[in-house]
Design a protein around this motif. Structure first.
Motif, PDB file in Angstrom:
ATOM      1  N   TYR A 109      91.612  53.863  56.449  1.00 22.87           N
ATOM      2  CA  TYR A 109      90.713  52.881  57.043  1.00 22.87           C
ATOM      3  C   TYR A 109      91.398  52.101  58.163  1.00 22.87           C
ATOM      4  O   TYR A 109      90.797  51.839  59.213  1.00 22.87           O
ATOM      5  N   ARG A 110      92.654  51.743  57.958  1.00 20.90           N
ATOM      6  CA  ARG A 110      93.364  50.993  58.993  1.00 20.90           C
ATOM      7  C   ARG A 110      93.530  51.817  60.252  1.00 20.90           C
ATOM      8  O   ARG A 110      93.459  51.289  61.368  1.00 20.90           O
ATOM      9  N   LEU A 111      93.740  53.116  60.085  1.00 15.53           N
ATOM     10  CA  LEU A 111      93.884  53.981  61.265  1.00 15.53           C
ATOM     11  C   LEU A 111      92.571  54.023  62.052  1.00 15.53           C
ATOM     12  O   LEU A 111      92.570  53.895  63.278  1.00 15.53           O
ATOM     13  N   PHE A 112      91.448  54.186  61.360  1.00 15.15           N
ATOM     14  CA  PHE A 112      90.168  54.265  62.059  1.00 15.15           C
ATOM     15  C   PHE A 112      89.733  52.923  62.624  1.00 15.15           C
ATOM     16  O   PHE A 112      88.953  52.871  63.581  1.00 15.15           O
ATOM     17  N   LEU A 113      90.234  51.836  62.068  1.00 14.97           N
ATOM     18  CA  LEU A 113      89.893  50.503  62.569  1.00 14.97           C
ATOM     19  C   LEU A 113      90.773  50.095  63.754  1.00 14.97           C
ATOM     20  O   LEU A 113      90.403  49.212  64.537  1.00 14.97           O
ATOM     21  N   ALA A 114      91.926  50.742  63.878  1.00 11.74           N
ATOM     22  CA  ALA A 114      92.864  50.382  64.945  1.00 11.74           C
ATOM     23  C   ALA A 114      92.387  50.885  66.307  1.00 11.74           C
ATOM     24  O   ALA A 114      91.598  51.826  66.404  1.00 11.74           O
ATOM     25  N   LYS A 115      92.883  50.242  67.367  1.00 13.67           N
ATOM     26  CA  LYS A 115      92.601  50.726  68.717  1.00 13.67           C
ATOM     27  C   LYS A 115      93.257  52.093  68.909  1.00 13.67           C
ATOM     28  O   LYS A 115      94.275  52.395  68.279  1.00 13.67           O
ATOM     29  N   PRO A 116      92.690  52.950  69.745  1.00 16.06           N
ATOM     30  CA  PRO A 116      93.138  54.338  69.841  1.00 16.06           C
ATOM     31  C   PRO A 116      94.642  54.533  70.014  1.00 16.06           C
ATOM     32  O   PRO A 116      95.230  55.400  69.358  1.00 16.06           O
ATOM     33  N   GLU A 117      95.284  53.737  70.871  1.00 16.50           N
ATOM     34  CA  GLU A 117      96.723  53.944  71.077  1.00 16.50           C
ATOM     35  C   GLU A 117      97.540  53.520  69.866  1.00 16.50           C
ATOM     36  O   GLU A 117      98.571  54.125  69.550  1.00 16.50           O
ATOM     37  N   VAL A 118      97.102  52.463  69.184  1.00 18.04           N
ATOM     38  CA  VAL A 118      97.773  52.053  67.941  1.00 18.04           C
ATOM     39  C   VAL A 118      97.543  53.106  66.867  1.00 18.04           C
ATOM     40  O   VAL A 118      98.449  53.458  66.103  1.00 18.04           O
ATOM     41  N   ALA A 119      96.345  53.659  66.822  1.00 18.38           N
ATOM     42  CA  ALA A 119      96.020  54.697  65.852  1.00 18.38           C
ATOM     43  C   ALA A 119      96.874  55.940  66.070  1.00 18.38           C
ATOM     44  O   ALA A 119      97.245  56.633  65.112  1.00 18.38           O
ATOM     45  N   ARG A 120      97.206  56.210  67.341  1.00 19.43           N
ATOM     46  CA  ARG A 120      98.062  57.361  67.638  1.00 19.43           C
ATOM     47  C   ARG A 120      99.420  57.213  66.967  1.00 19.43           C
ATOM     48  O   ARG A 120      99.922  58.154  66.342  1.00 19.43           O
ATOM     49  N   ALA A 180      85.846  67.594  63.566  1.00 19.08           N
ATOM     50  CA  ALA A 180      87.286  67.528  63.309  1.00 19.08           C
ATOM     51  C   ALA A 180      88.043  67.559  64.631  1.00 19.08           C
ATOM     52  O   ALA A 180      87.550  68.072  65.647  1.00 19.08           O
ATOM     53  N   PHE A 181      89.249  66.996  64.610  1.00 21.74           N
ATOM     54  CA  PHE A 181      90.095  66.915  65.796  1.00 21.74           C
ATOM     55  C   PHE A 181      91.519  67.328  65.429  1.00 21.74           C
ATOM     56  O   PHE A 181      92.015  66.958  64.353  1.00 21.74           O
ATOM     57  N   ARG A 182      92.141  68.065  66.330  1.00 21.81           N
ATOM     58  CA  ARG A 182      93.555  68.390  66.157  1.00 21.81           C
ATOM     59  C   ARG A 182      94.378  67.259  66.763  1.00 21.81           C
ATOM     60  O   ARG A 182      94.100  66.790  67.871  1.00 21.81           O
ATOM     61  N   VAL A 183      95.391  66.802  66.037  1.00 22.88           N
ATOM     62  CA  VAL A 183      96.244  65.706  66.510  1.00 22.88           C
ATOM     63  C   VAL A 183      97.368  66.282  67.357  1.00 22.88           C
ATOM     64  O   VAL A 183      98.132  67.137  66.904  1.00 22.88           O
ATOM     65  N   ASN A 184      97.456  65.837  68.613  1.00 18.75           N
ATOM     66  CA  ASN A 184      98.497  66.306  69.545  1.00 18.75           C
ATOM     67  C   ASN A 184      99.473  65.162  69.792  1.00 18.75           C
ATOM     68  O   ASN A 184      99.159  64.228  70.530  1.00 18.75           O
ATOM     69  N   LEU A 185     100.639  65.238  69.206  1.00 16.38           N
ATOM     70  CA  LEU A 185     101.607  64.150  69.329  1.00 16.38           C
ATOM     71  C   LEU A 185     102.888  64.595  70.011  1.00 16.38           C
ATOM     72  O   LEU A 185     103.872  63.863  70.031  1.00 16.38           O
ATOM     73  N   VAL A 205      86.728  60.492  73.212  1.00 10.29           N
ATOM     74  CA  VAL A 205      87.840  61.063  72.448  1.00 10.29           C
ATOM     75  C   VAL A 205      89.145  60.817  73.202  1.00 10.29           C
ATOM     76  O   VAL A 205      89.282  61.233  74.364  1.00 10.29           O
ATOM     77  N   PRO A 206      90.118  60.143  72.578  1.00 15.01           N
ATOM     78  CA  PRO A 206      91.390  59.890  73.267  1.00 15.01           C
ATOM     79  C   PRO A 206      92.146  61.188  73.536  1.00 15.01           C
ATOM     80  O   PRO A 206      91.901  62.211  72.883  1.00 15.01           O
ATOM     81  N   ALA A 207      93.068  61.139  74.502  1.00 15.84           N
ATOM     82  CA  ALA A 207      93.754  62.350  74.961  1.00 15.84           C
ATOM     83  C   ALA A 207      94.587  63.001  73.872  1.00 15.84           C
ATOM     84  O   ALA A 207      94.852  64.210  73.927  1.00 15.84           O
ATOM     85  N   TRP A 208      95.015  62.225  72.866  1.00 14.37           N
ATOM     86  CA  TRP A 208      95.894  62.788  71.828  1.00 14.37           C
ATOM     87  C   TRP A 208      95.113  63.518  70.729  1.00 14.37           C
ATOM     88  O   TRP A 208      95.702  64.031  69.766  1.00 14.37           O
ATOM     89  N   LEU A 209      93.801  63.604  70.902  1.00 19.33           N
ATOM     90  CA  LEU A 209      92.968  64.352  69.963  1.00 19.33           C
ATOM     91  C   LEU A 209      92.238  65.469  70.700  1.00 19.33           C
ATOM     92  O   LEU A 209      91.692  65.260  71.781  1.00 19.33           O
ATOM     93  N   THR A 210      92.224  66.666  70.101  1.00 20.37           N
ATOM     94  CA  THR A 210      91.497  67.800  70.659  1.00 20.37           C
ATOM     95  C   THR A 210      90.376  68.195  69.708  1.00 20.37           C
ATOM     96  O   THR A 210      90.655  68.555  68.548  1.00 20.37           O
ATOM     97  N   PRO A 211      89.130  68.115  70.140  1.00 17.47           N
ATOM     98  CA  PRO A 211      88.018  68.477  69.238  1.00 17.47           C
ATOM     99  C   PRO A 211      88.098  69.934  68.796  1.00 17.47           C
ATOM    100  O   PRO A 211      88.446  70.822  69.577  1.00 17.47           O
ATOM    101  N   ILE A 212      87.793  70.170  67.538  1.00 21.09           N
ATOM    102  CA  ILE A 212      87.705  71.518  66.972  1.00 21.09           C
ATOM    103  C   ILE A 212      86.236  71.916  66.948  1.00 21.09           C
ATOM    104  O   ILE A 212      85.387  71.152  66.485  1.00 21.09           O
ATOM    105  N   GLU A 213      85.953  73.096  67.435  1.00 17.51           N
ATOM    106  CA  GLU A 213      84.559  73.529  67.494  1.00 17.51           C
ATOM    107  C   GLU A 213      83.938  73.533  66.099  1.00 17.51           C
ATOM    108  O   GLU A 213      84.531  74.053  65.139  1.00 17.51           O
ATOM    109  N   LYS A 214      82.761  72.953  65.988  1.00 15.19           N
ATOM    110  CA  LYS A 214      82.091  72.901  64.689  1.00 15.19           C
ATOM    111  C   LYS A 214      80.958  73.908  64.657  1.00 15.19           C
ATOM    112  O   LYS A 214      80.319  74.191  65.671  1.00 15.19           O
TER     113      LYS A 214
END
Length: 600
Positions: A526-537, A594-599, A577-586
């Protein structure tokens, strides 16, 4: 003519006419078609793993892992992030019906289809057991003429029927069976039935503590009845108390690993429940051996009341050594999770917070049955009056639990009400007349009053359209998660109510699941989804997350977006969608994004 002369073993049996054979064939075909029409949609849902509840999905997982070699005493879900701390508060007792069915269906259809067939069939055969136990209880109290009313009142109750529909493999149906069996044992009387009742209550507590307040009422009634009736019920009381105490001890030893015997547990059977139950049961059984009847009626009652007070004092004093037994099970949940998640879980909320139409639909029948029990109490005599006292007590306590504590107690209230109302109707048919019994049946039943009352209330209520917690079928099915399943195994960060479904339909690990012991993982999600995108990264990197996933038609999306309008969940909801996430085709028809996390 003698019997021998009238019977000719060589005489051919009379032939059934073609018309009668055709009629039987048509009847069988009609029954099969009706069954297909009724059960076909349920099979469609179960075969796609579109189960009604998160707990159904988790039960399938528990049984799958156990049959695959996970230890009996290990009820951890190894794909929770916090394993091995992440064991959930469930009992292996509740796994047994589904496991037994799965073993049979897997031999017939293979592992994958066998699992689904077992999830489809298990609730139905458990429902048959429930109906048998409840009808037996009604007949034991109301006589043979209670049989037909019992079939109707017990099988048509809206608050109970959903627990036995195909796919409902959670433990609530099993708890209703144990409650019905306990009531059957108490109203039938006799030492053997008292043993059945004691064991049923012990197994019910072993499965889960949701019905514990009502089970305490049953235990207290048995004890107080012995104090007032003495010798007339002492054998029943002794066998009930001994089987209850020993049953609780066996449930504890048989389902809790020795390494956790000393752990203070308040959300499942633990040391306190086992010790206090065993001590209280054995002390009550021993108390029935004292010859208080020789002291005379008044002195005997006084002596038994004193003994009962001493036993009660000893049991209550044990709370000092086992304080966890009076601590609410959800106290460990973080306040943020309580506010955003738990308070939105319908079955865990009191019905007083629901709409009036829902309250009337689920509680009007128990209230009417409770009133009817009071009327029957005034009408009955001697030992039978004791049984109607039990009826009124259990009905009103279970209604209070549903209205003021947790809405899922409505099933307990309806179970008791169905048994007792059918018994009353049977008594009226036998001792008054059919017309009076019919009037009572039209007033006290789970369909007519509740349906009419709820529809009237619904007419005046505002029409609100919103997604339920968890979302629609596009968030539940095996196909909905197929895009995520195609990815290499990793950790998925998703809202709480998606956790069980991800575990069931994919090979991934999850951070959040809808169980209060997973406090740390749920809070992190929940904290991750509530955080701003860069903090969530940064948070996703620290957690080692491989994927993020949301259900676009889930109430959790709306709740978390409303809580943090500039947070990650709100951004994803609005398609940013922030740059560090890549959408997965549904896949088509899926609401799982779903999104792939690119770190890197």
């Amino acid at each position: 003519m003698s019997l021998a002369e009238s019977s000719n073993p060589t005489e051919p049996a009379p032939k059934t006419s073609p018309v009668r054979l055709l009629f039987r064939l048509v009847l069988v075909v009609a029954i099969l078609i009706a069954a297909y029409q009724m059960l076909g949609p349920y099979w469609t849902r179960v075969s796609s793993w579109n189960l009604s509840d998160n707990d159904d999905a988790m039960r399938v997982l528990q049984v799958r892992d156990w049959l695959a070699g996970q230890a009996w005493f290990d009820v951890s879900q190894h794909r929770f992030t916090e394993h091995p701390v992440s064991n959930i508060h469930w009992s292996r007792i509740a796994d047994l019906p589904l496991a037994l069915t799965t073993l049979i269906t897997s031999l017939m259809f293979g592992q994958s289809m066998g699992e689904k067939a077992a999830a489809f069939l298990t609730p139905m055969w458990l429902g048959l057991v429930y109906v048998i136990a409840a009808v037996k209880a009604s007949v034991a109290l109301g006589g043979k003429k209670a049989f037909v009313p019992a079939i109707f009142l017990i099988t048509c109750a809206p608050a109970v029927l959903p627990y036995f529909l195909p796919g409902r493999v959670d433990h609530h149906g099993l708890q209703l069976i144990f409650l019905a069996a306990a009531l059957w044992g108490l109203v039938a009387g006799g030492a053997r039935m008292a043993v059945l009742s004691g064991i049923a209550i012990a197994l019910g507590i072993g499965v889960g503590l949701e019905a514990l307040p009502l089970q305490i009422v049953l235990i207290g009634w048995v004890a107080l009845r012995w104090a007032l009736r003495g010798a007339a019920v002492q054998d029943e009381t002794r066998w009930f108390a001994a089987s209850l105490g020993l049953g609780l001890a066996f449930c504890f030893v048989g389902t809790v690993p020795e390494a956790k015997w000393a752990a203070p547990v308040n959300d499942a059977i633990g040391r306190g429940h086992a010790v206090l139950g065993l001590v209280g049961g054995l002390l009550l059984a021993l108390a029935t051996l004292f010859p208080t009847a020789r002291l005379g009626p008044r002195s005997g009652i006084s002596s038994r009341l004193v003994l009962l007070a001493v036993i009660g004092g000893i049991v209550l004093s044990g709370v000092r050594y086992f304080p966890e037994v009076i601590v609410p099970p959800y106290d460990q949940i973080d306040p943020l999770l309580k506010r955003l998640w738990l308070n939105n879980v319908t079955e865990a909320a009191p019905m007083m917070k629901a709409k009036l139409s829902a309250i009337l639909a689920l509680t009007l029948f128990p209230v009417l049955a409770g009133i009817a029990s009071i009327i029957a109490l005034l009408w009955a005599k001697d030992k039978e009056r004791d049984l109607w006292i039990l009826a009124a007590l259990t009905i009103f306590v279970s209604v209070a639990l549903a209205v003021f504590w947790q809405g899922r107690a409505a099933g307990l209230a309806t179970t008791v009400s169905g048994i007792m109302a059918a018994a009353l109707i049977g008594k009226l048919m036998e001792q008054v007349n059919f017309k009076t019994a019919l009037i009572a049946a039209l007033i006290v039943n789970p369909i007519i009053p509740g349906f009419v009352g709820s529809k009237v209330a619904e007419y005046f209520e505002p029409k609100i359209s919103k997604f339920s917690t968890g979302g629609g079928s596009g968030c539940f099915t095996e196909r909905a998660f197929s895009g995520l399943k195609a990815q290499s195994p990793g950790l998925v960060v998703a809202p709480i109510d998606m956790g069980s479904r991800i575990l069931l339909t994919t090979q991934h690990r999850v951070l959040a699941v809808p169980y209060h012991r997973n406090n740390k993982g749920n809070l992190a999600s929940y904290r991750l989804f509530l955080a701003k995108p860069e903090v969530a990264r940064t948070m996703a990197k620290d957690l080692g997350a491989s994927y993020l996933a949301i259900c676009t038609k889930s109430a959790e999306v709306a709740i978390l977006s409303r809580e943090a309008p500039k947070g990650l969940m709100a951004e994803l909801r609005d398609g940013r969608v922030p740059a560090w996430l890549t959408p997965i085709e549904k896949p088509k028809g899926s609401n799982v994004q779903a999104f792939r996390v690119n770190l890197d």
